[in-house]
Design a protein around this motif. Structure first.
Motif, PDB file in Angstrom:
ATOM      1  N   PRO A 307       0.836  -1.204   0.000  1.00  0.00           N
ATOM      2  CA  PRO A 307       0.000   0.000   0.000  1.00  0.00           C
ATOM      3  C   PRO A 307       0.876   1.261   0.000  1.00  0.00           C
ATOM      4  CG  PRO A 307      -0.424  -1.392   1.939  1.00  0.00           C
ATOM      5  CD  PRO A 307       0.805  -1.901   1.294  1.00  0.00           C
ATOM      6  N   TRP A 308       0.449   2.278  -0.729  1.00  0.00           N
ATOM      7  CA  TRP A 308       1.097   3.597  -0.725  1.00  0.00           C
ATOM      8  C   TRP A 308       0.070   4.606  -0.238  1.00  0.00           C
ATOM      9  CZ3 TRP A 308       5.859   5.334  -3.391  1.00  0.00           C
ATOM     10  CH2 TRP A 308       6.698   4.260  -3.755  1.00  0.00           C
ATOM     11  N   VAL A 309       0.538   5.736   0.297  1.00  0.00           N
ATOM     12  CA  VAL A 309      -0.405   6.730   0.812  1.00  0.00           C
ATOM     13  C   VAL A 309      -0.034   8.130   0.335  1.00  0.00           C
ATOM     14  CG1 VAL A 309       0.857   7.186   2.978  1.00  0.00           C
ATOM     15  CG2 VAL A 309      -1.632   7.482   2.907  1.00  0.00           C
ATOM     16  N   TYR A 310      -1.067   8.922   0.094  1.00  0.00           N
ATOM     17  CA  TYR A 310      -0.890  10.368  -0.121  1.00  0.00           C
ATOM     18  C   TYR A 310      -0.938  11.003   1.265  1.00  0.00           C
ATOM     19  CZ  TYR A 310      -1.430   9.789  -5.131  1.00  0.00           C
ATOM     20  OH  TYR A 310      -1.237   9.413  -6.435  1.00  0.00           O
ATOM     21  N   LEU A 311       0.195  11.597   1.683  1.00  0.00           N
ATOM     22  CA  LEU A 311       0.318  12.012   3.086  1.00  0.00           C
ATOM     23  C   LEU A 311      -0.505  13.244   3.449  1.00  0.00           C
ATOM     24  CD1 LEU A 311       4.065  11.281   3.867  1.00  0.00           C
ATOM     25  CD2 LEU A 311       2.076  10.186   4.884  1.00  0.00           C
ATOM     26  N   ASN A 312      -1.002  13.973   2.440  1.00  0.00           N
ATOM     27  CA  ASN A 312      -1.808  15.139   2.796  1.00  0.00           C
ATOM     28  C   ASN A 312      -3.233  14.769   3.150  1.00  0.00           C
ATOM     29  OD1 ASN A 312      -0.448  17.419   3.121  1.00  0.00           O
ATOM     30  ND2 ASN A 312      -0.946  18.367   1.176  1.00  0.00           N
ATOM     31  N   CYS A 313      -3.755  13.693   2.523  1.00  0.00           N
ATOM     32  CA  CYS A 313      -5.155  13.342   2.737  1.00  0.00           C
ATOM     33  C   CYS A 313      -5.349  11.982   3.392  1.00  0.00           C
ATOM     34  CB  CYS A 313      -5.898  13.371   1.398  1.00  0.00           C
ATOM     35  SG  CYS A 313      -5.146  12.280   0.162  1.00  0.00           S
ATOM     36  N   GLY A 314      -4.348  11.083   3.275  1.00  0.00           N
ATOM     37  CA  GLY A 314      -4.461   9.764   3.891  1.00  0.00           C
ATOM     38  C   GLY A 314      -5.089   8.702   3.000  1.00  0.00           C
ATOM     39  N   HIS A 315      -5.388   9.033   1.734  1.00  0.00           N
ATOM     40  CA  HIS A 315      -5.961   8.011   0.845  1.00  0.00           C
ATOM     41  C   HIS A 315      -4.891   6.978   0.478  1.00  0.00           C
ATOM     42  CE1 HIS A 315      -9.323  10.956  -0.070  1.00  0.00           C
ATOM     43  NE2 HIS A 315      -9.947   9.841   0.265  1.00  0.00           N
ATOM     44  N   VAL A 316      -5.241   5.708   0.670  1.00  0.00           N
ATOM     45  CA  VAL A 316      -4.297   4.615   0.429  1.00  0.00           C
ATOM     46  C   VAL A 316      -4.539   4.046  -0.971  1.00  0.00           C
ATOM     47  CG1 VAL A 316      -3.516   2.341   1.210  1.00  0.00           C
ATOM     48  CG2 VAL A 316      -4.185   4.067   2.888  1.00  0.00           C
ATOM     49  N   HIS A 317      -3.452   3.910  -1.750  1.00  0.00           N
ATOM     50  CA  HIS A 317      -3.506   3.378  -3.117  1.00  0.00           C
ATOM     51  C   HIS A 317      -2.476   2.278  -3.276  1.00  0.00           C
ATOM     52  CE1 HIS A 317      -5.535   7.185  -3.739  1.00  0.00           C
ATOM     53  NE2 HIS A 317      -5.787   6.894  -4.999  1.00  0.00           N
ATOM     54  N   GLY A 330       9.162  15.004  -8.593  1.00  0.00           N
ATOM     55  CA  GLY A 330       9.169  15.809  -7.372  1.00  0.00           C
ATOM     56  C   GLY A 330       8.534  15.026  -6.240  1.00  0.00           C
ATOM     57  N   LYS A 331       8.527  15.640  -5.047  1.00  0.00           N
ATOM     58  CA  LYS A 331       7.934  14.978  -3.889  1.00  0.00           C
ATOM     59  C   LYS A 331       6.407  15.084  -3.925  1.00  0.00           C
ATOM     60  CE  LYS A 331      11.382  13.498  -1.447  1.00  0.00           C
ATOM     61  NZ  LYS A 331      12.162  13.762  -0.299  1.00  0.00           N
ATOM     62  N   GLU A 332       5.900  16.130  -4.595  1.00  0.00           N
ATOM     63  CA  GLU A 332       4.458  16.376  -4.582  1.00  0.00           C
ATOM     64  C   GLU A 332       3.740  15.517  -5.612  1.00  0.00           C
ATOM     65  OE1 GLU A 332       2.813  19.401  -2.710  1.00  0.00           O
ATOM     66  OE2 GLU A 332       4.402  18.477  -1.543  1.00  0.00           O
ATOM     67  N   ARG A 333       2.685  14.839  -5.192  1.00  0.00           N
ATOM     68  CA  ARG A 333       1.834  14.091  -6.121  1.00  0.00           C
ATOM     69  C   ARG A 333       0.387  14.463  -5.832  1.00  0.00           C
ATOM     70  NH1 ARG A 333       4.468   9.201  -8.217  1.00  0.00           N
ATOM     71  NH2 ARG A 333       2.444   8.717  -9.111  1.00  0.00           N
ATOM     72  N   GLU A 334      -0.448  14.406  -6.866  1.00  0.00           N
ATOM     73  CA  GLU A 334      -1.856  14.763  -6.668  1.00  0.00           C
ATOM     74  C   GLU A 334      -2.677  13.491  -6.458  1.00  0.00           C
ATOM     75  OE1 GLU A 334      -4.020  18.076  -8.900  1.00  0.00           O
ATOM     76  OE2 GLU A 334      -4.849  16.268  -9.819  1.00  0.00           O
ATOM     77  N   CYS A 335      -3.454  13.444  -5.367  1.00  0.00           N
ATOM     78  CA  CYS A 335      -4.284  12.278  -5.086  1.00  0.00           C
ATOM     79  C   CYS A 335      -5.442  12.229  -6.086  1.00  0.00           C
ATOM     80  CB  CYS A 335      -4.824  12.370  -3.664  1.00  0.00           C
ATOM     81  SG  CYS A 335      -6.067  11.112  -3.299  1.00  0.00           S
ATOM     82  N   PRO A 336      -5.609  11.094  -6.794  1.00  0.00           N
ATOM     83  CA  PRO A 336      -6.700  11.007  -7.767  1.00  0.00           C
ATOM     84  C   PRO A 336      -8.083  11.027  -7.109  1.00  0.00           C
ATOM     85  CG  PRO A 336      -5.326   9.011  -7.815  1.00  0.00           C
ATOM     86  CD  PRO A 336      -4.791   9.886  -6.738  1.00  0.00           C
ATOM     87  N   MET A 337      -8.153  10.744  -5.808  1.00  0.00           N
ATOM     88  CA  MET A 337      -9.449  10.701  -5.124  1.00  0.00           C
ATOM     89  C   MET A 337      -9.950  12.098  -4.762  1.00  0.00           C
ATOM     90  SD  MET A 337     -10.314   7.541  -4.860  1.00  0.00           S
ATOM     91  CE  MET A 337     -11.490   7.365  -3.533  1.00  0.00           C
ATOM     92  N   CYS A 338      -9.023  12.921  -4.211  1.00  0.00           N
ATOM     93  CA  CYS A 338      -9.500  14.205  -3.674  1.00  0.00           C
ATOM     94  C   CYS A 338      -8.725  15.405  -4.208  1.00  0.00           C
ATOM     95  CB  CYS A 338      -9.432  14.182  -2.154  1.00  0.00           C
ATOM     96  SG  CYS A 338      -7.735  14.076  -1.546  1.00  0.00           S
ATOM     97  N   ARG A 339      -7.767  15.143  -5.093  1.00  0.00           N
ATOM     98  CA  ARG A 339      -6.984  16.205  -5.742  1.00  0.00           C
ATOM     99  C   ARG A 339      -6.050  16.971  -4.803  1.00  0.00           C
ATOM    100  NH1 ARG A 339      -6.908  14.670 -10.561  1.00  0.00           N
ATOM    101  NH2 ARG A 339      -8.778  14.707 -11.815  1.00  0.00           N
ATOM    102  N   SER A 340      -5.897  16.520  -3.552  1.00  0.00           N
ATOM    103  CA  SER A 340      -4.948  17.246  -2.695  1.00  0.00           C
ATOM    104  C   SER A 340      -3.539  16.797  -3.057  1.00  0.00           C
ATOM    105  CB  SER A 340      -5.251  17.014  -1.218  1.00  0.00           C
ATOM    106  OG  SER A 340      -4.887  15.718  -0.846  1.00  0.00           O
ATOM    107  N   ARG A 341      -2.612  17.751  -2.972  1.00  0.00           N
ATOM    108  CA  ARG A 341      -1.235  17.470  -3.379  1.00  0.00           C
ATOM    109  C   ARG A 341      -0.360  17.263  -2.140  1.00  0.00           C
ATOM    110  NH1 ARG A 341      -0.258  18.754  -8.630  1.00  0.00           N
ATOM    111  NH2 ARG A 341       1.973  18.971  -8.271  1.00  0.00           N
ATOM    112  N   GLY A 342       0.571  16.328  -2.267  1.00  0.00           N
ATOM    113  CA  GLY A 342       1.481  16.101  -1.147  1.00  0.00           C
ATOM    114  C   GLY A 342       2.390  14.928  -1.435  1.00  0.00           C
TER     115      GLY A 342
END
Length: 420
Positions: A307-317, A330-342
């Motif tokens: 499992p991987w996680v977007y650290l700004n929102c907590g959505h696990v992919h 870069g370090k920033e990625r956009e979460c496909p679920m909620c569009r938050s970047r982190g």
């Protein structure tokens, strides 16, 4: 009747009394290249077959360091305080039948029971740690445990070397105490923090203090090696409690009492929690592939089901490679679920059970490293300012020692269950 041989066998099969364990922060269950001999990620302090503790006895004021050397013979423990070129005070120590002594430091010489080297945050192998100029003292500290219940453990700065001597040179902070004894501090000091409310889900961080060579408690110096000592804290002692943290300027150790460890989740329990998460078959909300935490033995190799996680929102992919090149590099990625970047990082289970304050499910992850454990555990560690360098403090993940980032230092994980 037993024969003498049989008596020896039955005595030797008895489980020795365990006083407690020291666990080095930054290692998730073992050292990167495996635990070997006296160099390992955790060290059990057990009752010795024969007491080896010492206590202060005679004080000598010698006129020259040479005379002091003559007084401190190699068969007798002693602490030498050099006041000037003309004067040295030597305090001789005598055997104590009621205590066991354990010594911790960077030296691999015989008197050191537990060899500790500098912790490099997030390092995966010992080669990462070799180039660092160590700030840990060769003979950093000693712990004296009472051989009788309640097996009280006390910590003192500095350890005795191969000549059974502790030597505080002219530059070390030292002084005469009110009862005409000597005391002093080591170069980079030994700092201790006792948690409030024990080491439980109600734990709160305590205050960092410095411990002297004689076990007295002081407020911190302005910097680690400042000549001026802090103020003596009369109402506090050098007694270690469950959850006490010991900082040796380069490595921090957690003290767990035998009783405290008996109430801590076991590795078996953590493994059961891992299997429980995997049995729920969490899915990547985009690729719909089933995710699974790798077994605890494979805790450094990223698995394809990891499992991987977007650290700004907590959505696990699951791991995915989409997004434009700048975003991927870069370090920033956009979460496909909620569009938050982190940051987007793999998740790892925290395998060192001694760091857990409760047996709760692994629902939260430290930010930025992605180590997963219970909510109460991330909350506790994110509040602790750990010494860093010679005068700064910051919160860090206990499993890898990486500095925590973000507002809280951790994130609640949002898993998607199976769609079928």
């Amino acid at each position: 009747m037993f024969s003498p041989d049989q008596e020896n066998i039955s005595a030797s099969t008895k489980v020795p009394v365990k006083y407690g364990e020291l666990i080095v922060l930054g290692y998730n269950g073992s050292l990167p290249n495996g635990d070997r001999g006296r160099r390992k990620s955790r060290f059990g302090l057990c009752k010795r077959p024969k007491a080896n503790g010492v206590k202060p006895s005679t004080v000598h004021v010698a006129c020259t360091p040479q005379a002091a050397k003559a007084i401190s013979n190699k068969d007798q423990h002693s602490i030498s305080y050099t006041l000037s070129r003309a004067q040295t005070v030597v305090v001789e120590y005598t055997h104590d039948n009621n205590t066991d002594m354990f010594q911790i430091g960077r030296s691999t010489e015989g008197p050191i029971d537990f060899v500790v080297t500098d912790t490099v945050p997030g390092s995966q192998s010992n080669s990462d740690t070799q180039s660092v100029q160590s700030t840990i003292s060769r003979f950093a500290c000693r712990i004296i445990c009472e051989r009788n219940p309640p097996y009280t453990a006390r910590i003192y700065a500095a350890g005795f070397d191969s000549s059974k001597n502790i030597f505080l040179g002219e530059k070390a902070a030292k002084w005469k105490t009110s009862d005409s004894q000597m005391d002093g501090l080591t170069t980079n000091g030994v700092l201790v923090m006792h948690p409030r409310n024990g080491f439980t889900e109600d734990s709160k961080p305590g205050v960092w203090r410095e411990i002297s060579v004689c076990g007295n408690v002081f407020t911190l110096r302005e910097t680690r090696s400042a000549q001026q000592r802090g103020k003596m804290v009369e109402n506090e002692t050098n007694e270690l409690v469950d959850g006490s943290l010991v900082d040796l300027c380069g490595a921090a150790l957690l003290w767990r009492t035998a009783e405290g460890l008996a109430h801590t989740p076991t590795v078996k329990h953590l493994e059961a929690l891992r299997q429980e998460i995997n049995a729920a078959r969490p899915q990547c909300p985009v690729g719909f592939n089933t995710l699974a935490f790798p077994s605890m033995k494979r805790k450094d190799v990223v698995d394809e089901k990891q499992p991987w996680v977007y650290l700004n929102c907590g959505h696990v992919h699951g791991y995915h490679n989409w997004g434009n090149k700048e975003e991927r590099d870069g370090k920033e990625r956009e979460c496909p679920m909620c569009r938050s970047r982190g940051p987007y990082v793999p998740l790892w289970l925290g395998c060192e059970a001694g760091f857990y304050v409760d047996a709760g499910p692994p629902t939260h992850a430290f930010s930025l490293c992605g180590h997963v454990c219970s909510e109460k555990t991330v909350t506790y560690w994110s509040q602790i300012p750990l010494p860093h360098g010679t005068h700064t403090f910051h919160a860090a993940c206990p499993f890898c020692a990486q500095q925590l980032t973000g507002e809280q230092g951790y994130i609640r994980l949002i898993f998607q269950g199976p769609v079928d």
